[in-house]
Design an enzyme around this catalytic site. Structure first.
Site, PDB file in Angstrom:
ATOM      1  CE1 TYR A 155      -3.968   2.098   0.604  1.00 15.55           C
ATOM      2  CE2 TYR A 155      -2.683   3.117   2.354  1.00 15.55           C
ATOM      3  CZ  TYR A 155      -3.796   3.117   1.532  1.00 15.55           C
ATOM      4  OH  TYR A 155      -4.731   4.120   1.632  1.00 15.55           O
ATOM      5  CB  ALA A 157       5.127   0.302  -2.738  1.00 16.67           C
TER       6      ALA A 157
HETATM    7  P1  NAP Z   1     -13.541   2.184   0.411  1.00 18.16           P
HETATM    8  O1  NAP Z   1     -14.574   2.689   1.346  1.00 18.16           O
HETATM    9  O2  NAP Z   1     -13.060   0.777   0.558  1.00 18.16           O
HETATM   10  O3  NAP Z   1     -14.062   2.422  -1.099  1.00 18.16           O
HETATM   11  C1  NAP Z   1     -13.246   2.036  -2.164  1.00 18.16           C
HETATM   12  C2  NAP Z   1     -13.863   2.476  -3.471  1.00 18.16           C
HETATM   13  O4  NAP Z   1     -12.984   2.102  -4.551  1.00 18.16           O
HETATM   14  C3  NAP Z   1     -15.198   1.828  -3.765  1.00 18.16           C
HETATM   15  O5  NAP Z   1     -16.019   2.744  -4.444  1.00 18.16           O
HETATM   16  C4  NAP Z   1     -14.819   0.666  -4.693  1.00 18.16           C
HETATM   17  O6  NAP Z   1     -15.887   0.264  -5.560  1.00 18.16           O
HETATM   18  C5  NAP Z   1     -13.707   1.323  -5.491  1.00 18.16           C
HETATM   19  N1  NAP Z   1     -12.802   0.344  -6.129  1.00 18.16           N
HETATM   20  C6  NAP Z   1     -11.941  -0.514  -5.502  1.00 18.16           C
HETATM   21  N2  NAP Z   1     -11.285  -1.254  -6.421  1.00 18.16           N
HETATM   22  C7  NAP Z   1     -11.733  -0.853  -7.645  1.00 18.16           C
HETATM   23  C8  NAP Z   1     -11.455  -1.241  -8.984  1.00 18.16           C
HETATM   24  N3  NAP Z   1     -10.562  -2.217  -9.274  1.00 18.16           N
HETATM   25  N4  NAP Z   1     -12.115  -0.619 -10.004  1.00 18.16           N
HETATM   26  C9  NAP Z   1     -13.027   0.356  -9.736  1.00 18.16           C
HETATM   27  N5  NAP Z   1     -13.332   0.769  -8.493  1.00 18.16           N
HETATM   28  C10 NAP Z   1     -12.695   0.168  -7.460  1.00 18.16           C
HETATM   29  O7  NAP Z   1     -12.215   3.081   0.489  1.00 18.16           O
HETATM   30  P2  NAP Z   1     -11.974   4.552   1.102  1.00 18.16           P
HETATM   31  O8  NAP Z   1     -11.550   4.408   2.513  1.00 18.16           O
HETATM   32  O9  NAP Z   1     -13.100   5.436   0.746  1.00 18.16           O
HETATM   33  O10 NAP Z   1     -10.658   4.961   0.288  1.00 18.16           O
HETATM   34  C11 NAP Z   1     -10.703   5.786  -0.876  1.00 18.16           C
HETATM   35  C12 NAP Z   1      -9.286   6.196  -1.223  1.00 18.16           C
HETATM   36  O11 NAP Z   1      -8.716   6.907  -0.119  1.00 18.16           O
HETATM   37  C13 NAP Z   1      -8.341   5.020  -1.487  1.00 18.16           C
HETATM   38  O12 NAP Z   1      -7.449   5.355  -2.524  1.00 18.16           O
HETATM   39  C14 NAP Z   1      -7.594   4.863  -0.185  1.00 18.16           C
HETATM   40  O13 NAP Z   1      -6.334   4.278  -0.353  1.00 18.16           O
HETATM   41  C15 NAP Z   1      -7.476   6.322   0.238  1.00 18.16           C
HETATM   42  N6  NAP Z   1      -7.236   6.487   1.673  1.00 18.16           N
HETATM   43  C16 NAP Z   1      -8.165   6.099   2.590  1.00 18.16           C
HETATM   44  C17 NAP Z   1      -7.892   6.302   3.953  1.00 18.16           C
HETATM   45  C18 NAP Z   1      -8.885   5.910   5.009  1.00 18.16           C
HETATM   46  O14 NAP Z   1      -8.554   6.090   6.205  1.00 18.16           O
HETATM   47  N7  NAP Z   1     -10.065   5.410   4.681  1.00 18.16           N
HETATM   48  C19 NAP Z   1      -6.675   6.866   4.359  1.00 18.16           C
HETATM   49  C20 NAP Z   1      -5.753   7.239   3.396  1.00 18.16           C
HETATM   50  C21 NAP Z   1      -6.055   7.060   2.046  1.00 18.16           C
HETATM   51  P3  NAP Z   1     -17.013  -0.839  -5.053  1.00 18.16           P
HETATM   52  O15 NAP Z   1     -17.939  -0.093  -4.113  1.00 18.16           O
HETATM   53  O16 NAP Z   1     -17.713  -1.258  -6.300  1.00 18.16           O
HETATM   54  O17 NAP Z   1     -16.273  -1.938  -4.360  1.00 18.16           O
END
Ligand code: NAP
Length: 250
Positions: A155, A157
């Site tokens: 992650y 990386a």
């Molecule tokens: P999340 O709730 O798990 O939602 C992930 C989203 O990405 C969902 O809409 C999912 O679609 C979509 N997705 C995953 N793989 C995909 C693929 N191969 N093709 C198309 N869509 C895909 O994640 P989140 O926490 O909101 O995170 C969003 C971003 O913020 C990510 O890049 C994560 O690394 C970053 N981030 C999050 C945090 C945190 O604390 N939550 C911290 C730092 C960075 P489906 O609904 O269809 O599965």
């Protein structure tokens, strides 16, 4: 509204941070399309919820790991809208485990979903944005790119790669009116952090100077700002939105 007349594409818009970004950009007046992978119900619910508020967004099933899918969707939106002003590369996954036990699939899936997807969509929008002499690209990084975390070699990386890509692409596109920035969230309340929150929420809060976890809206507001004309002199930056988590105080 600061995004009236703008068009925007958000990846991973069905849940969590991406969902809040779709709501915020639409609420600011943008026409929004978003990508989801498999959660059609969540995507439809978001479209319906926005419609009840008189706002429009369209949901598109696609796998962000596919270059062909990115090219096809961007071409379709440029055709329909006549332009694409804003791209938010938000889709991401975690497959946490120590390096010693990490499978090649766990490595490859995270790199492909989090980093290669950013290449796919950035390359798809580059020519249309350069021709239009306007564009806003916002990539979703993480504080994990800069600070070591056990179990997140893959992650970190992927997110470190996003930071480097963001800075390089910013220099390539700046003269064409296209800005490229990243947002690096700390701990945000989404499905992605559900397991770690249930195990250690109180401990995590103690490490955050503002004493609360982030909400998806905290990130969405920063993205909306970087996507707006108000941020036209900001490019190549990684903006931490983490409640002070990474300040390193005592
Ligand atoms: P999340 O709730 O798990 O939602 C992930 C989203 O990405 C969902 O809409 C999912 O679609 C979509 N997705 C995953 N793989 C995909 C693929 N191969 N093709 C198309 N869509 C895909 O994640 P989140 O926490 O909101 O995170 C969003 C971003 O913020 C990510 O890049 C994560 O690394 C970053 N981030 C999050 C945090 C945190 O604390 N939550 C911290 C730092 C960075 P489906 O609904 O269809 O599965």
């Amino acid at each position: 509204m600061q995004l009236t007349g703008k068009t925007a594409l958000v990846t991973g818009g069905s849940r969590g941070i991406g969902r809040a970004i779709v709501q915020t950009l639409a609420g600011e007046g943008a026409r929004v399309a978003f990508v989801y992978q498999s959660n059609a119900q969540a995507a439809q619910d978001l479209v319906a919820e926005l419609a009840r508020e008189g706002l429009t967004a369209t949901a598109h099933q696609a796998d962000v790991r596919s270059k062909a899918a990115a090219d096809a969707l961007v071409a379709r939106l440029c055709e329909e809208w006549g332009k694409l002003d804003i791209l938010v590369n938000n889709a991401g996954v975690i497959r946490d485990t120590l390096l010693a036990t990490m499978s090649e699939d766990q490595w490859s899936e995270v790199i492909a979903t989090n980093l290669t997807s950013v290449f796919n969509f950035c390359q798809a929008v580059t020519r249309p944005m350069m021709s239009a002499r306007y564009g806003r690209i916002v990539n979703m990084s993480s504080v994990a790119a800069e600070f070591g975390n056990k179990g997140q070699v893959n992650y970190a990386a992927s997110k470190g790669g996003i930071d480097g890509l963001t800075r390089c692409l910013a220099t390539e596109l700046a003269s064409r009116g296209v800005t490229v920035n990243a947002v690096a969230p700390g701990f945000i309340e989404t499905d992605m952090t559900a397991a770690v929150r249930s195990a250690a929420e109180a401990e995590i809060k103690k490490r955050i100077p503002v004493r609360r976890l982030g909400k998806p809206e905290d990130i969405a507001r920063a993205v909306a700002f970087l996507a707006s004309d108000a941020a036209s002199y900001i490019t190549g930056q990684v903006l931490r939105v983490d409640g002070g988590l990474t300040l390193g105080g005592f």
